[in-house]
Design an enzyme around this catalytic site. Structure first.
Site, PDB file in Angstrom:
ATOM      1  N   ASP A  91       0.835  -1.193   0.000  1.00  0.00           N
ATOM      2  CA  ASP A  91       0.000   0.000   0.000  1.00  0.00           C
ATOM      3  C   ASP A  91       0.873   1.247   0.000  1.00  0.00           C
ATOM      4  O   ASP A  91       2.062   1.190   0.322  1.00  0.00           O
ATOM      5  CB  ASP A  91      -0.930   0.010   1.214  1.00  0.00           C
ATOM      6  CG  ASP A  91      -0.172   0.134   2.522  1.00  0.00           C
ATOM      7  OD1 ASP A  91       0.752  -0.674   2.746  1.00  0.00           O
ATOM      8  OD2 ASP A  91      -0.501   1.034   3.327  1.00  0.00           O
ATOM      9  N   GLU A 153       0.166  -0.769   5.804  1.00  0.00           N
ATOM     10  CA  GLU A 153       1.218  -0.217   6.670  1.00  0.00           C
ATOM     11  C   GLU A 153       1.108   1.289   6.760  1.00  0.00           C
ATOM     12  O   GLU A 153       1.276   1.869   7.841  1.00  0.00           O
ATOM     13  CB  GLU A 153       2.593  -0.632   6.142  1.00  0.00           C
ATOM     14  CG  GLU A 153       3.747  -0.345   7.092  1.00  0.00           C
ATOM     15  CD  GLU A 153       4.303   1.066   6.992  1.00  0.00           C
ATOM     16  OE1 GLU A 153       5.000   1.502   7.935  1.00  0.00           O
ATOM     17  OE2 GLU A 153       4.027   1.745   5.973  1.00  0.00           O
TER      18      GLU A 153
END
Length: 450
Positions: A91, A153
């Site tokens: 991400d 994250e």
């Protein structure tokens, strides 16, 4: 028979065009896990990573536990050989104001030896460094491998603990490589051995039941914005040192960070003085820091001639290694409640926190890593550095796998601009990172195989 260093260097050179092409494909996927963004793109990103790992002959699954999808790929160890967990995340951060980018954030572009795009360095290059090492070995991998690529994250890893709890046995390993940090400089590799923790909180002051006319009531009445500004100013003394009692910090960072380099890399305007005391590395790595991240207030062009009844700020505290986020939050809350002026009502609430960490970077796995880095950088030995930012889950890995050696590596350099506009990857350094990881797997196999 293990591959030689020259074999691995040749294999990485052979694989780099395909690795770069796959990195560019990943960068084109706007996988942002934040609320309000299209999370089908995070799903696309996870599927793309899973496909890459399957192409490396890893038994691969996409997992989720209440949050965004993570990817786990496994290949068992040869008899007697250790297992290495390779971590990265797929991400990315939101782009922010797109007008501040020189080119489309999700269309990778090379300029002057750097690849620009959101996630080009943080952390899709980390994913591809793992893939590059696996491709270099083909079917001659000397260790067992678990590749764990997280999907949220940047949004705080809210579901990570649940994923780790559900897949502990699959993730168990002898060495953990977390490719989410950086190197000290272009041409100077590093191992990250300490990171600060994080406490994010809100403070709200209230002085009136509702807004009132600034002419009719201004003078005797304090307005909320002035009260909040006065309160926020108490968090630092006149030198800029944190003025909250009870926070832990220490001095003695071993790496020098010249002020001119720091000012250049931080984009500090001429004439602006640095704050605090001690070396710059101490101030960035081993001492606490407090920042005001945002304020809820009327925008200037919408502001009426009225005294504001309430005002709210978000405060970020970087927690020094060795301190505890819970006690830090309690200390900051106590400070704010004590120093609010004029009897204003104050409410302090915790948004999130994360633990700092210190890594004892001694032992055969760390020796193997340092030798791999020195070889990949043609004889330049890595430095041990701290990081002022936070990766709280490293402390979770330390608790869950206490016997594993944790190596925090990465692909960033001081010009990478992660989280900002024009994020970029130095392509020459990226190839060195890939060579280093391939050599690391070989060195770990030789050092830890029974």
């Amino acid at each position: 028979m293990s591959l030689s260093e020259s074999d691995l260097r040749a294999a990485i050179a052979r694989e780099m065009p395909g690795v770069r092409a796959d990195l560019e494909r990943l960068v084109r996927i706007p996988g942002i896990a934040f609320e309000g963004f299209d999370h089908t793109q995070v799903e696309r990103s996870a599927e793309a990573v899973a496909e890459l790992l399957r192409g490396c002959d890893l038994d691969t699954q996409i997992v989720r536990h209440g949050g965004q999808p993570a990817v786990i790929g496994r290949r068992p160890a040869p008899p007697g050989a250790p297992t290495v967990l390779l971590y990265a995340h797929h991400d990315v951060q939101p782009t922010g104001d797109v007008s501040r980018w020189t080119s489309d954030p999700f269309e990778p572009v090379e300029r002057d030896g750097r690849l620009y795009g959101r996630g080009a360095v943080d952390d899709k290059a980390g994913v591809m460094a793992h893939v590059a090492a696996l491709r270099a070995y083909g079917d001659q991998l000397p260790v067992g491998v678990v590749v764990f690529v997280e999907g949220e994250e940047e949004y705080g890893s809210d579901s990570l603990n649940d994923i780790l709890a559900a897949h502990t046995d699959e993730l168990r390993s002898d060495v953990i490589v977390i490719a989410d940090s950086g190197n000290w400089d272009i041409g100077q590799p590093a191992l990250t051995t300490s990171l600060r923790g994080l406490v994010n909180l809100f403070v709200e002051v209230k002085v009136l039941r509702s807004a009132v006319h600034s002419g009719m009531f201004g003078g005797p009445l304090p307005d909320a914005l002035m009260t909040l500004a006065r309160l926020l100013a108490t968090l630092h003394d006149d030198q800029g040192e944190v003025a909250v009692d009870g926070l832990i910090g220490r001095e003695g960072a071993s790496v020098d960070y010249p002020e001119d380099r720091f000012r250049h890399e931080g984009g500090v305007l001429d004439g602006v003085r640095l704050i605090g005391k001690g070396s710059i590395t101490d101030r960035c790595w081993t001492k606490p820091a407090i920042s005001v991240l945002g304020i809820d207030a009327p925008r200037t062009f919408e502001a009426a001639n009225a005294l504001q009844p309430t005002a709210k700020a978000k405060i970020g505290v970087r927690v020094a290694p060795g301190d505890d986020p819970k006690s830090v939050y309690a200390a900051v809350r106590s400070h704010l409640e004590k120093f609010v002026s004029w009897g204003a009502h104050v409410e302090v609430t915790l948004e999130s926190d994360g633990n700092p960490c210190v890594i004892d970077a001694t032992g055969p796995a760390y020796d193997a890593a340092r030798a791999a880095f020195a070889s990949a950088w043609d004889g330049v030995a890595p430095v041990d550095m701290g990081v002022g930012g936070s990766i709280p889950f490293i402390a979770t890995f330390q608790e869950l796998f206490p016997q594993a050696a944790i190596l925090v590596t990465g692909v960033e350099d001081p010009q990478s601009g992660a989280h900002g506009p024009d994020e970029s990857l130095h392509l020459g350094e990226f190839e060195r990172v890939c060579v280093a990881e391939a050599l690391l797997l070989r060195n770990v196999a030789e050092a830890l195989t029974s």
